[in-house]
Scaffold this motif. Structure first.
Motif, PDB file in Angstrom:
ATOM      1  N   PHE A  25      61.129  39.478  44.399  1.00 32.76           N
ATOM      2  CA  PHE A  25      60.249  39.571  43.231  1.00 32.76           C
ATOM      3  C   PHE A  25      60.058  41.006  42.725  1.00 32.76           C
ATOM      4  N   TRP A  26      60.873  41.938  43.212  1.00 31.38           N
ATOM      5  CA  TRP A  26      60.696  43.344  42.840  1.00 31.38           C
ATOM      6  C   TRP A  26      60.720  43.545  41.320  1.00 31.38           C
ATOM      7  N   MET A  27      61.551  42.798  40.615  1.00 29.87           N
ATOM      8  CA  MET A  27      61.675  42.955  39.162  1.00 29.87           C
ATOM      9  C   MET A  27      60.951  41.843  38.396  1.00 29.87           C
ATOM     10  N   THR A  28      60.044  41.167  39.073  1.00 32.40           N
ATOM     11  CA  THR A  28      59.259  40.090  38.461  1.00 32.40           C
ATOM     12  C   THR A  28      57.804  40.519  38.362  1.00 32.40           C
ATOM     13  N   ARG A  29      57.160  40.217  37.250  1.00 35.10           N
ATOM     14  CA  ARG A  29      55.753  40.555  37.068  1.00 35.10           C
ATOM     15  C   ARG A  29      54.854  39.598  37.844  1.00 35.10           C
ATOM     16  N   ALA A  30      53.732  40.128  38.321  1.00 40.62           N
ATOM     17  CA  ALA A  30      52.762  39.292  39.034  1.00 40.62           C
ATOM     18  C   ALA A  30      52.204  38.204  38.135  1.00 40.62           C
ATOM     19  N   ASP A  31      51.886  38.554  36.890  1.00 40.73           N
ATOM     20  CA  ASP A  31      51.300  37.534  36.013  1.00 40.73           C
ATOM     21  C   ASP A  31      52.297  36.440  35.660  1.00 40.73           C
ATOM     22  N   ASP A  32      53.589  36.753  35.685  1.00 43.04           N
ATOM     23  CA  ASP A  32      54.579  35.704  35.447  1.00 43.04           C
ATOM     24  C   ASP A  32      54.654  34.726  36.615  1.00 43.04           C
ATOM     25  N   MET A  33      54.385  35.209  37.821  1.00 47.51           N
ATOM     26  CA  MET A  33      54.313  34.298  38.968  1.00 47.51           C
ATOM     27  C   MET A  33      53.132  33.346  38.805  1.00 47.51           C
ATOM     28  N   VAL A  34      52.019  33.874  38.325  1.00 50.56           N
ATOM     29  CA  VAL A  34      50.845  33.032  38.083  1.00 50.56           C
ATOM     30  C   VAL A  34      51.143  31.992  37.009  1.00 50.56           C
ATOM     31  N   VAL A  35      51.791  32.423  35.936  1.00 50.82           N
ATOM     32  CA  VAL A  35      52.143  31.507  34.850  1.00 50.82           C
ATOM     33  C   VAL A  35      53.030  30.376  35.370  1.00 50.82           C
ATOM     34  N   LYS A  36      53.973  30.704  36.238  1.00 51.52           N
ATOM     35  CA  LYS A  36      54.856  29.681  36.808  1.00 51.52           C
ATOM     36  C   LYS A  36      54.046  28.635  37.576  1.00 51.52           C
ATOM     37  N   VAL A  37      53.075  29.084  38.350  1.00 58.80           N
ATOM     38  CA  VAL A  37      52.247  28.169  39.126  1.00 58.80           C
ATOM     39  C   VAL A  37      51.408  27.281  38.206  1.00 58.80           C
ATOM     40  N   ILE A  38      50.798  27.872  37.179  1.00 62.51           N
ATOM     41  CA  ILE A  38      49.976  27.093  36.250  1.00 62.51           C
ATOM     42  C   ILE A  38      50.816  26.033  35.551  1.00 62.51           C
ATOM     43  N   ARG A  39      51.953  26.435  35.051  1.00 68.33           N
ATOM     44  CA  ARG A  39      52.815  25.483  34.330  1.00 68.33           C
ATOM     45  C   ARG A  39      53.288  24.360  35.242  1.00 68.33           C
ATOM     46  N   GLU A  40      53.560  24.670  36.505  1.00 72.60           N
ATOM     47  CA  GLU A  40      54.009  23.636  37.432  1.00 72.60           C
ATOM     48  C   GLU A  40      52.886  22.660  37.746  1.00 72.60           C
ATOM     49  N   LEU A  41      51.669  23.163  37.895  1.00 64.76           N
ATOM     50  CA  LEU A  41      50.534  22.272  38.122  1.00 64.76           C
ATOM     51  C   LEU A  41      50.355  21.321  36.936  1.00 64.76           C
ATOM     52  N   VAL A  57      40.781  30.669  37.003  1.00 62.83           N
ATOM     53  CA  VAL A  57      40.216  31.741  37.826  1.00 62.83           C
ATOM     54  C   VAL A  57      41.259  32.234  38.827  1.00 62.83           C
ATOM     55  N   TRP A  58      41.506  33.545  38.829  1.00 63.25           N
ATOM     56  CA  TRP A  58      42.537  34.090  39.718  1.00 63.25           C
ATOM     57  C   TRP A  58      42.049  35.315  40.458  1.00 63.25           C
ATOM     58  N   GLY A  59      42.372  35.353  41.734  1.00 62.27           N
ATOM     59  CA  GLY A  59      42.045  36.493  42.563  1.00 62.27           C
ATOM     60  C   GLY A  59      43.217  37.447  42.671  1.00 62.27           C
ATOM     61  N   ALA A  60      42.923  38.738  42.711  1.00 64.07           N
ATOM     62  CA  ALA A  60      43.916  39.782  42.948  1.00 64.07           C
ATOM     63  C   ALA A  60      43.180  40.987  43.513  1.00 64.07           C
ATOM     64  N   THR A  61      43.785  41.621  44.494  1.00 67.05           N
ATOM     65  CA  THR A  61      43.123  42.759  45.120  1.00 67.05           C
ATOM     66  C   THR A  61      43.222  44.005  44.251  1.00 67.05           C
ATOM     67  N   THR A  62      44.372  44.225  43.666  1.00 67.42           N
ATOM     68  CA  THR A  62      44.568  45.380  42.795  1.00 67.42           C
ATOM     69  C   THR A  62      44.638  44.895  41.357  1.00 67.42           C
ATOM     70  N   GLN A  63      43.586  45.112  40.601  1.00 64.07           N
ATOM     71  CA  GLN A  63      43.511  44.569  39.245  1.00 64.07           C
ATOM     72  C   GLN A  63      43.853  45.650  38.223  1.00 64.07           C
ATOM     73  N   GLU A  64      45.151  45.957  38.192  1.00 68.53           N
ATOM     74  CA  GLU A  64      45.691  46.911  37.234  1.00 68.53           C
ATOM     75  C   GLU A  64      47.152  46.547  36.981  1.00 68.53           C
ATOM     76  N   GLY A  65      47.751  47.170  35.994  1.00 63.63           N
ATOM     77  CA  GLY A  65      49.152  46.891  35.698  1.00 63.63           C
ATOM     78  C   GLY A  65      49.376  45.420  35.419  1.00 63.63           C
ATOM     79  N   ASP A  66      50.371  44.828  36.056  1.00 60.44           N
ATOM     80  CA  ASP A  66      50.685  43.417  35.820  1.00 60.44           C
ATOM     81  C   ASP A  66      49.716  42.481  36.528  1.00 60.44           C
ATOM     82  N   GLN A  67      48.695  43.034  37.182  1.00 61.36           N
ATOM     83  CA  GLN A  67      47.622  42.223  37.753  1.00 61.36           C
ATOM     84  C   GLN A  67      46.281  42.551  37.096  1.00 61.36           C
TER      85      GLN A  67
END
Length: 398
Positions: A25-41, A57-67
């Motif tokens: 996932f090095w070249m994948t955005r964190a928010d795109d992973m979230v979008v994938k999960v939402i769409r699959e649900l 509602v989404w949790g993230a420890t570092t809330q900056e950049g793509d999070q």
């Protein structure tokens, strides 16, 4: 007003990748992973129309950049949910996703909404834990917390000091068992059911991320014995008896039990109660013990009432201390982490809490005779979180 019953209808996650340039996932955005999960649900539950989802509602420890940028709101828009869908982000470090689930469930329980999606994500490759944090110097200069509290591995060594009877060999034995259970679950096709495949771009072109990168089925006691102890000279904590640094997202679909019946959906489990508790930051791994005691007291249940316990293994010593406290059989108590745990799967911080919930969901499907299950975890800076769920497929639950 009486609180409404809240149920989990579904849950899914991405694969958990290794953090860093070599991870999938090095070249994948964190928010795109979230979008994938939402769409699959949403895809898996067509009875739930997009306009029915009122909260994201989404949790993230570092809330900056793509999070950053209030990811709960931005991912709702990116996933194609209507503009009326509200959303927000939460942070409780490792328990960010567990807190997101608890918050969304609470909204449903008090009638603030009927349907919600909640989960957690962590891209530890893009956002190493604490890399951009600026702790108040009074934490250390006034000795409010030990300096060890800022290094999770040192907190695990401190737990070994607190429980000297838990040897390095015991930690390694527990870790080996974890790897074996995960390998078995993969061989039987159980973990694959929990993962939504995601096509991602890597340095070697397009690939499908559909399998966790962290598990090491080839693990042996001999191999574990020879690993370095990076947090203390002649210490007991190694990369083999600790969780990894990982990237991944996991989410669940929650709603009131009445709404599930109205939509013709079959709930997987019902919320019984949850609790969070604090401990000294320098022994943060001890956190699940008081949070479990607290939720049991609040719900009127006993530990013996639990048929399965999903405990996030930040470190093996933390899991063993938990087992000792509640009289669980070492090293293999059949109630504990039947599919293996974070030492094998990895621990993408905020996403781990929802992963525990998804594991319970699948265990309940396999074991209709089971009634109560617990998801519990330790939290950086000294906390514990515990949530109890009831299997609604259990004939005793009505």
């Amino acid at each position: 007003m009486k609180a409404r019953d809240v149920v989990v209808v579904d849950g899914i996650r991405t694969a958990f990748g290794k953090a860093g340039e070599r991870g999938i996932f090095w070249m994948t955005r964190a928010d795109d992973m979230v979008v994938k999960v939402i769409r699959e649900l949403m895809r898996r539950n067509p009875q739930v129309k997009p306009e029915m989802v009122e909260e994201n509602v989404w949790g993230a420890t570092t809330q900056e950049g793509d999070q950053g940028l209030t990811m709960g709101r931005t991912t709702a828009i990116l996933a194609g949910l209507p503009v009326a869908t509200a959303g927000y982000s939460v942070d409780r470090m490792c328990a960010g996703g567990m807190t997101a689930v608890a918050c969304a469930a609470s909204e449903i329980a008090v009638g603030a909404c009927d349907v919600a999606i909640a989960g957690g994500v962590e891209h530890m490759g893009h956002h190493p834990m604490g890399a951009t944090a600026d702790p108040n110097p009074r934490f250390l200069t006034e000795k409010l917390v030990s300096q060890d509290a800022l290094v999770m591995g040192k907190t695990a060594e401190n737990l070994h000091d607190m429980f000297p009877e838990i040897t390095k060999e015991m930690a390694d034995e527990y870790s080996l068992l974890c790897q074996k259970k995960t390998a078995k679950a993969y061989q039987e096709g159980k973990i694959q059911k929990m993962i939504v495949p995601m096509t991602v771009y890597t340095k070697n072109g397009w690939k499908v991320a559909d399998r966790d990168e962290q598990p090491r089925p080839e693990t042996t006691m001999e191999g574990l014995a020879n690993l370095r102890t990076p947090f203390r000279v002649k210490g007991k904590v190694t990369p083999g008896n600790a969780s990894g640094l990982n990237d991944g997202a996991c989410g669940v679909l929650l709603m009131s039990e009445e709404k599930a019946k109205e939509l013709g959906l079959k709930p997987k489990m019902r919320l019984v109660g949850y609790a969070f508790a604090g401990v000294k930051p320098e022994i943060m791994g001890y956190g699940p013990i008081p949070s479990t005691k607290k939720v049991l007291a609040r719900t009127g249940l006993k530990f013996e009432d639990l048929d399965v316990v999903e405990l996030n293994e930040a470190f093996a010593v933390q899991a063993i201390a938990y087992m000792k406290e509640f009289g669980m059989k070492f090293p293999d108590d059949k109630r504990l982490n039947p599919y293996g745990g974070a030492i094998a799967f990895g621990h993408p911080l905020a996403s781990s809490g929802p992963r525990l919930v998804v594991h319970l969901m699948h265990y309940f499907e396999e074991h209709p005779e089971a009634r109560y299950g617990l998801a519990t975890m330790c939290v950086g800076l000294g906390q514990g979180g515990s949530i109890i769920w009831e299997n609604v497929q259990n004939t005793k639950s009505e």
